[in-house]
Design a protein around this motif. Structure first.
Motif, PDB file in Angstrom:
ATOM      1  N   SER A  70      55.852  41.944  48.986  1.00 44.50           N
ATOM      2  CA  SER A  70      55.158  42.751  47.985  1.00 44.50           C
ATOM      3  C   SER A  70      56.166  43.573  47.209  1.00 44.50           C
ATOM      4  CB  SER A  70      54.152  43.675  48.669  1.00 44.50           C
ATOM      5  OG  SER A  70      53.536  44.506  47.719  1.00 44.50           O
ATOM      6  N   ALA A  71      56.027  43.557  45.886  1.00 43.49           N
ATOM      7  CA  ALA A  71      56.940  44.336  45.046  1.00 43.49           C
ATOM      8  C   ALA A  71      56.607  45.803  45.168  1.00 43.49           C
ATOM      9  CB  ALA A  71      56.820  43.890  43.594  1.00 43.49           C
ATOM     10  N   THR A  72      57.626  46.635  45.154  1.00 42.22           N
ATOM     11  CA  THR A  72      57.436  48.078  45.110  1.00 42.22           C
ATOM     12  C   THR A  72      58.171  48.621  43.908  1.00 42.22           C
ATOM     13  OG1 THR A  72      59.353  48.400  46.534  1.00 42.22           O
ATOM     14  CG2 THR A  72      57.196  48.304  47.614  1.00 42.22           C
ATOM     15  N   ALA A  73      57.555  49.549  43.226  1.00 50.85           N
ATOM     16  CA  ALA A  73      58.188  50.115  42.038  1.00 50.85           C
ATOM     17  C   ALA A  73      59.457  50.842  42.446  1.00 50.85           C
ATOM     18  CB  ALA A  73      57.229  51.084  41.346  1.00 50.85           C
ATOM     19  N   TYR A 126      46.609  46.082  26.012  1.00 54.47           N
ATOM     20  CA  TYR A 126      47.575  47.166  26.179  1.00 54.47           C
ATOM     21  C   TYR A 126      47.691  47.580  27.634  1.00 54.47           C
ATOM     22  CZ  TYR A 126      47.321  47.632  21.077  1.00 54.47           C
ATOM     23  OH  TYR A 126      47.367  47.393  19.723  1.00 54.47           O
ATOM     24  N   ARG A 127      46.544  47.666  28.322  1.00 54.60           N
ATOM     25  CA  ARG A 127      46.605  48.045  29.735  1.00 54.60           C
ATOM     26  C   ARG A 127      47.311  46.978  30.558  1.00 54.60           C
ATOM     27  NH1 ARG A 127      41.284  48.958  33.424  1.00 54.60           N
ATOM     28  NH2 ARG A 127      41.259  46.680  33.199  1.00 54.60           N
ATOM     29  N   ALA A 128      47.050  45.704  30.242  1.00 53.88           N
ATOM     30  CA  ALA A 128      47.728  44.623  30.956  1.00 53.88           C
ATOM     31  C   ALA A 128      49.230  44.677  30.692  1.00 53.88           C
ATOM     32  CB  ALA A 128      47.154  43.273  30.521  1.00 53.88           C
ATOM     33  N   MET A 129      49.645  44.974  29.462  1.00 51.67           N
ATOM     34  CA  MET A 129      51.066  45.118  29.156  1.00 51.67           C
ATOM     35  C   MET A 129      51.664  46.253  29.981  1.00 51.67           C
ATOM     36  SD  MET A 129      50.948  44.628  24.983  1.00 51.67           S
ATOM     37  CE  MET A 129      52.707  44.895  24.736  1.00 51.67           C
ATOM     38  N   ALA A 130      50.927  47.359  30.094  1.00 53.60           N
ATOM     39  CA  ALA A 130      51.409  48.497  30.872  1.00 53.60           C
ATOM     40  C   ALA A 130      51.550  48.130  32.347  1.00 53.60           C
ATOM     41  CB  ALA A 130      50.458  49.683  30.704  1.00 53.60           C
ATOM     42  N   ARG A 131      50.638  47.312  32.840  1.00 48.93           N
ATOM     43  CA  ARG A 131      50.703  46.895  34.241  1.00 48.93           C
ATOM     44  C   ARG A 131      51.896  45.971  34.488  1.00 48.93           C
ATOM     45  NH1 ARG A 131      44.162  46.079  35.580  1.00 48.93           N
ATOM     46  NH2 ARG A 131      43.784  48.334  35.829  1.00 48.93           N
ATOM     47  N   VAL A 132      52.153  45.068  33.545  1.00 48.70           N
ATOM     48  CA  VAL A 132      53.332  44.210  33.667  1.00 48.70           C
ATOM     49  C   VAL A 132      54.597  45.061  33.655  1.00 48.70           C
ATOM     50  CG1 VAL A 132      54.712  42.470  32.451  1.00 48.70           C
ATOM     51  CG2 VAL A 132      52.254  42.136  32.727  1.00 48.70           C
ATOM     52  N   GLU A 133      54.636  46.061  32.786  1.00 48.90           N
ATOM     53  CA  GLU A 133      55.784  46.965  32.745  1.00 48.90           C
ATOM     54  C   GLU A 133      55.983  47.667  34.080  1.00 48.90           C
ATOM     55  OE1 GLU A 133      55.861  48.386  28.038  1.00 48.90           O
ATOM     56  OE2 GLU A 133      55.353  49.807  29.636  1.00 48.90           O
ATOM     57  N   THR A 134      54.894  48.104  34.686  1.00 53.26           N
ATOM     58  CA  THR A 134      54.964  48.829  35.941  1.00 53.26           C
ATOM     59  C   THR A 134      55.601  47.989  37.036  1.00 53.26           C
ATOM     60  OG1 THR A 134      53.009  50.133  35.373  1.00 53.26           O
ATOM     61  CG2 THR A 134      53.586  49.996  37.708  1.00 53.26           C
ATOM     62  N   ILE A 135      55.230  46.732  37.100  1.00 54.88           N
ATOM     63  CA  ILE A 135      55.783  45.837  38.118  1.00 54.88           C
ATOM     64  C   ILE A 135      57.206  45.416  37.759  1.00 54.88           C
ATOM     65  CG2 ILE A 135      55.532  43.605  39.267  1.00 54.88           C
ATOM     66  CD1 ILE A 135      52.492  43.843  38.752  1.00 54.88           C
ATOM     67  N   SER A 267      55.668  34.221  37.607  1.00 51.86           N
ATOM     68  CA  SER A 267      54.778  33.981  38.744  1.00 51.86           C
ATOM     69  C   SER A 267      54.917  35.086  39.786  1.00 51.86           C
ATOM     70  CB  SER A 267      55.073  32.611  39.366  1.00 51.86           C
ATOM     71  OG  SER A 267      54.792  31.573  38.455  1.00 51.86           O
ATOM     72  N   TRP A 268      56.148  35.579  40.005  1.00 50.92           N
ATOM     73  CA  TRP A 268      56.366  36.665  40.945  1.00 50.92           C
ATOM     74  C   TRP A 268      55.570  37.895  40.508  1.00 50.92           C
ATOM     75  CZ3 TRP A 268      57.545  41.407  42.557  1.00 50.92           C
ATOM     76  CH2 TRP A 268      58.149  41.577  43.816  1.00 50.92           C
ATOM     77  N   VAL A 269      55.684  38.228  39.220  1.00 52.58           N
ATOM     78  CA  VAL A 269      54.966  39.394  38.696  1.00 52.58           C
ATOM     79  C   VAL A 269      53.464  39.174  38.777  1.00 52.58           C
ATOM     80  CG1 VAL A 269      54.491  40.736  36.607  1.00 52.58           C
ATOM     81  CG2 VAL A 269      56.846  40.097  37.172  1.00 52.58           C
ATOM     82  N   GLU A 270      53.023  37.970  38.421  1.00 52.82           N
ATOM     83  CA  GLU A 270      51.587  37.680  38.442  1.00 52.82           C
ATOM     84  C   GLU A 270      51.003  37.831  39.832  1.00 52.82           C
ATOM     85  OE1 GLU A 270      48.486  33.987  37.708  1.00 52.82           O
ATOM     86  OE2 GLU A 270      50.645  33.694  37.444  1.00 52.82           O
ATOM     87  N   GLU A 274      48.191  40.380  41.053  1.00 48.99           N
ATOM     88  CA  GLU A 274      46.966  39.994  41.759  1.00 48.99           C
ATOM     89  C   GLU A 274      46.789  40.805  43.043  1.00 48.99           C
ATOM     90  OE1 GLU A 274      44.729  35.920  43.298  1.00 48.99           O
ATOM     91  OE2 GLU A 274      46.922  35.972  43.163  1.00 48.99           O
ATOM     92  N   ALA A 275      47.908  41.053  43.741  1.00 51.90           N
ATOM     93  CA  ALA A 275      47.822  41.807  44.992  1.00 51.90           C
ATOM     94  C   ALA A 275      47.304  43.231  44.753  1.00 51.90           C
ATOM     95  CB  ALA A 275      49.195  41.851  45.662  1.00 51.90           C
ATOM     96  N   ARG A 276      47.569  43.787  43.557  1.00 46.90           N
ATOM     97  CA  ARG A 276      47.132  45.147  43.262  1.00 46.90           C
ATOM     98  C   ARG A 276      45.703  45.194  42.731  1.00 46.90           C
ATOM     99  NH1 ARG A 276      52.420  48.446  40.997  1.00 46.90           N
ATOM    100  NH2 ARG A 276      53.932  47.497  42.423  1.00 46.90           N
ATOM    101  N   CYS A 277      45.209  44.047  42.255  1.00 42.75           N
ATOM    102  CA  CYS A 277      43.835  44.008  41.765  1.00 42.75           C
ATOM    103  C   CYS A 277      42.871  44.242  42.931  1.00 42.75           C
ATOM    104  CB  CYS A 277      43.539  42.653  41.121  1.00 42.75           C
ATOM    105  SG  CYS A 277      44.339  42.403  39.522  1.00 42.75           S
ATOM    106  N   GLY A 278      41.952  45.153  42.764  1.00 40.81           N
ATOM    107  CA  GLY A 278      40.977  45.430  43.813  1.00 40.81           C
ATOM    108  C   GLY A 278      41.403  46.552  44.729  1.00 40.81           C
ATOM    109  N   SER A 279      42.715  46.685  44.959  1.00 39.53           N
ATOM    110  CA  SER A 279      43.189  47.774  45.815  1.00 39.53           C
ATOM    111  C   SER A 279      43.657  48.965  44.992  1.00 39.53           C
ATOM    112  CB  SER A 279      44.325  47.285  46.713  1.00 39.53           C
ATOM    113  OG  SER A 279      45.409  46.797  45.932  1.00 39.53           O
ATOM    114  N   GLU A 280      44.409  48.715  43.940  1.00 38.69           N
ATOM    115  CA  GLU A 280      44.906  49.791  43.070  1.00 38.69           C
ATOM    116  C   GLU A 280      44.294  49.736  41.676  1.00 38.69           C
ATOM    117  OE1 GLU A 280      49.179  50.157  43.026  1.00 38.69           O
ATOM    118  OE2 GLU A 280      49.343  49.156  44.971  1.00 38.69           O
ATOM    119  N   TRP A 281      43.970  48.528  41.219  1.00 38.29           N
ATOM    120  CA  TRP A 281      43.516  48.352  39.840  1.00 38.29           C
ATOM    121  C   TRP A 281      42.196  47.596  39.795  1.00 38.29           C
ATOM    122  CZ3 TRP A 281      48.738  45.654  38.272  1.00 38.29           C
ATOM    123  CH2 TRP A 281      49.778  46.600  38.289  1.00 38.29           C
ATOM    124  N   ASP A 282      41.383  47.885  38.798  1.00 37.74           N
ATOM    125  CA  ASP A 282      40.253  47.025  38.454  1.00 37.74           C
ATOM    126  C   ASP A 282      40.778  45.956  37.509  1.00 37.74           C
ATOM    127  OD1 ASP A 282      38.125  48.233  39.852  1.00 37.74           O
ATOM    128  OD2 ASP A 282      38.030  49.842  38.360  1.00 37.74           O
TER     129      ASP A 282
END
Length: 567
Positions: A70-73, A126-135, A267-270, A274-282
């Motif tokens: 799992s990636a960590t910021a 925009y939110r998806a772009m921000a999420r990609v940036e975060t990872i 694919s790594w980022v994707e 996905e791992a954060r969807c449902g736990s951290e993000w809608d």
């Protein structure tokens, strides 16, 4: 992936890559990005966000997603998010794009489907772009346009792309695929790849227009798969920061190697997304109401194209372990992997060995020229694995690499590391033609009359022997018979791969020559298919040395009498 629609020496997968790049763009199959869905009669896998089925049952195609850490910021990213600046900016603030943070709530959250109205689309992007940036710990330099087209519109564009090939390019493609026992001469290579992609691609990024295109079955009320969007946004980010055109390879192997980095990164980022969807993000997820078109699989093509998606994430994971966060991955864009072997075997840094195939043809034969260049290519380790595994999904056909060997790794990923191919050091495949073949209107039929020389080099003589053993098995699986009066020469009498084949091993080098007949083999490559040495007289072979000594003891008269009879 990069532009291939100029004269591409990427012969064997030129058609596939042209579709996937979309005039130089990234549109690769987002394979196995989520768990496969199996039914009682068929198994399913995800292809560019599209669920597709295989008739071979759940055991054949299940979820093949490699297990990733799992990636960590990084601490810098965490600090940016925890201590958000009072005046954040899209250009400088990770996790913030055009007024939206990565964890903002949107009106579309919580709805039972992924339908996004036009006025809601920009906030989702925009939110998806921000999420990609975060990872990814990197900001976008520019906005990214997203368009939605119908499946029919995509198919029409697809067909235009496949139609734009010269006769010489089509011959090159057909012979190249046939050399890998992937597409026989009863099918045009362009048709085989078009059917794979026409009903399967759900999204791609086009760097010529800086646009992401989402393919929908119903563009009036499209369901936007956020994971597909996130994957393609990574490609847009790569292009803005690293210029994806620098990953363009001059051969099939180099092209797929560059894709291993680009697709492995996305694919790594994707998958972390996905791992954060449902736990951290809608996250927006399609309800399943949209049905993709028919996915008509040519497994040889599929296995070759899939390799960057299978091995790329582990390759990127290896790079991430070399330094802190993404620094080594970012640096890799200036020095991308040169071969698929380097991606299959992370840390090996395998550079290709130079292999040459000088023109030694005669009697009207010559090396095919496309745009004033010799039609040659490097297949590479991934392409060879695809060749040996192409029949693995056909229950009526034996396969050198079986389905269990290809799909049997413990972590659920495809396995491209096999003894018959893992000693690869380099190769070159050159197509041969004649005036008569050039004038043939049917390029698929012309491929059967053409020839090729495929020279491969290996790390050791043992590696070359293992490859040669696998190739002999491949010929045998397709009905070959040895030619009695020729050395190492085989003939396939019927079917889409009919023709004559000559195999030569010289230390770490294996040369394969193919021609429409045994008589033409030496015209394609001088010295091919030499006459077999006559069988020794019983009792005088190498294994009969003791008998020969015994006869010599009887006296010179007897010895010379035997000698006279052998003259």
């Amino acid at each position: 992936m990069q532009p291939t629609r100029t004269r591409s020496s990427v012969a064997l997968l030129a058609v596939v890559l042209a579709v996937m790049t979309v005039a130089g763009g990234l549109a690769g199959p987002l394979v196995a990005t989520s768990s496969a869905v199996a039914s009682d009669s068929a198994s399913a896998t995800t292809f560019d966000g599209v669920t597709t089925t295989s008739p071979d049952g759940p055991a054949a195609m299940t979820d093949r997603t490699p297990a990733l850490e799992s990636a960590t910021a990084s601490s810098a990213v965490a600090a940016t998010q925890d201590a958000r600046p009072e005046t954040p900016s899209t250009e400088d603030t990770v996790g913030y794009v055009e007024g939206y943070w990565y964890d903002d709530e949107l009106a579309v959250d919580g709805q039972p489907n992924a339908v996004v109205d036009e006025d809601e689309l920009d906030p989702v992007i925009y939110r998806a772009m921000a999420r990609v940036e975060t990872i990814r710990n990197m900001t976008f330099a520019d906005e990214v346009a997203v368009d939605v087209v119908s499946r029919e519109t995509y198919r029409q564009t697809n067909e235009e792309r496949f139609a734009n090939y010269t006769a010489a390019e089509r011959l090159e493609q057909n012979v190249g695929y046939e050399a890998l026992f992937t597409v026989d001469r009863e099918t045009a290579a362009a048709d085989a790849t078009e059917t794979v992609y026409g009903g399967a691609v759900k999204g791609y990024y086009d760097p010529e227009t800086d646009e992401i295109v989402i393919v929908s079955e119903n563009p009036e009320t499209p369901e936007l798969d956020e994971l597909t969007l996130g994957h393609e946004l990574v490609h847009a980010l790569q292009d803005q920061r690293f210029n994806l055109s620098q990953l363009h390879g001059s051969t099939q192997d180099a092209e797929l190697a560059g894709n291993g980095l680009a697709e492995g990164d996305a694919s790594w980022v994707e998958r972390e997304y996905e791992a954060r969807c449902g736990s951290e993000w809608d996250c927006l997820s399609p309800s399943g109401g949209e049905q993709a078109g028919t996915f008509d699989v040519n497994w040889g093509i599929y296995f070759a194209v899939y390799q960057p998606y299978s091995d790329g994430p582990d390759y990127v994971d290896h790079l991430r372990r070399q330094g802190e966060g993404w620094s080594a991955v970012n640096a890799a864009y200036d020095n991308p992997p040169a071969t698929t072997s380097a991606v299959i075997h992370p840390g090996s840094e395998r550079e290709p060995t130079d292999v040459s195939v000088p023109d030694r043809s005669s009697d009207g034969w010559r090396q095919l020229s496309v745009d004033d260049e010799v039609a040659n290519d490097t297949v590479g380790e991934a392409g060879m694995v695809a060749m040996f595994a192409a029949d693995a999904m056909d229950g009526s056909q034996s396969s050198v690499i079986s389905a269990s060997e290809l799909f049997g790794s413990e972590d659920g990923s495809y396995n491209y590391d096999h003894s018959a191919t893992d000693g690869w050091a380099g190769d070159e495949l050159v197509v041969y033609t004649s005036d008569e073949i050039d004038n043939e209107s049917d390029s698929a039929a012309a491929a059967g009359e053409a020839g090729y020389v495929w020279r491969t080099k290996w790390q050791s003589a043992g590696d070359s022997e293992e490859f040669l053993d696998g190739y002999r098995r491949l010929l045998d699986n397709h009905g070959s018979e040895a030619v009695d009066d020729r050395q190492d020469t085989f003939v396939i009498d019927d079917g889409g791969y009919a023709g004559a084949y000559y195999l030569e091993q010289n230390g770490t080098t294996v040369t394969i020559v193919r021609a429409p007949s045994v008589a033409e083999l030496s015209n394609v490559e001088a010295g091919a298919a030499p006459e077999a040495a006559p069988d020794p007289i019983p009792g005088f072979g190498v294994t009969a040395a003791a008998g020969a000594i015994g006869l010599a003891l009887l006296g010179s008269a007897t010895w010379f009498a035997v000698g006279r009879r052998r003259q």
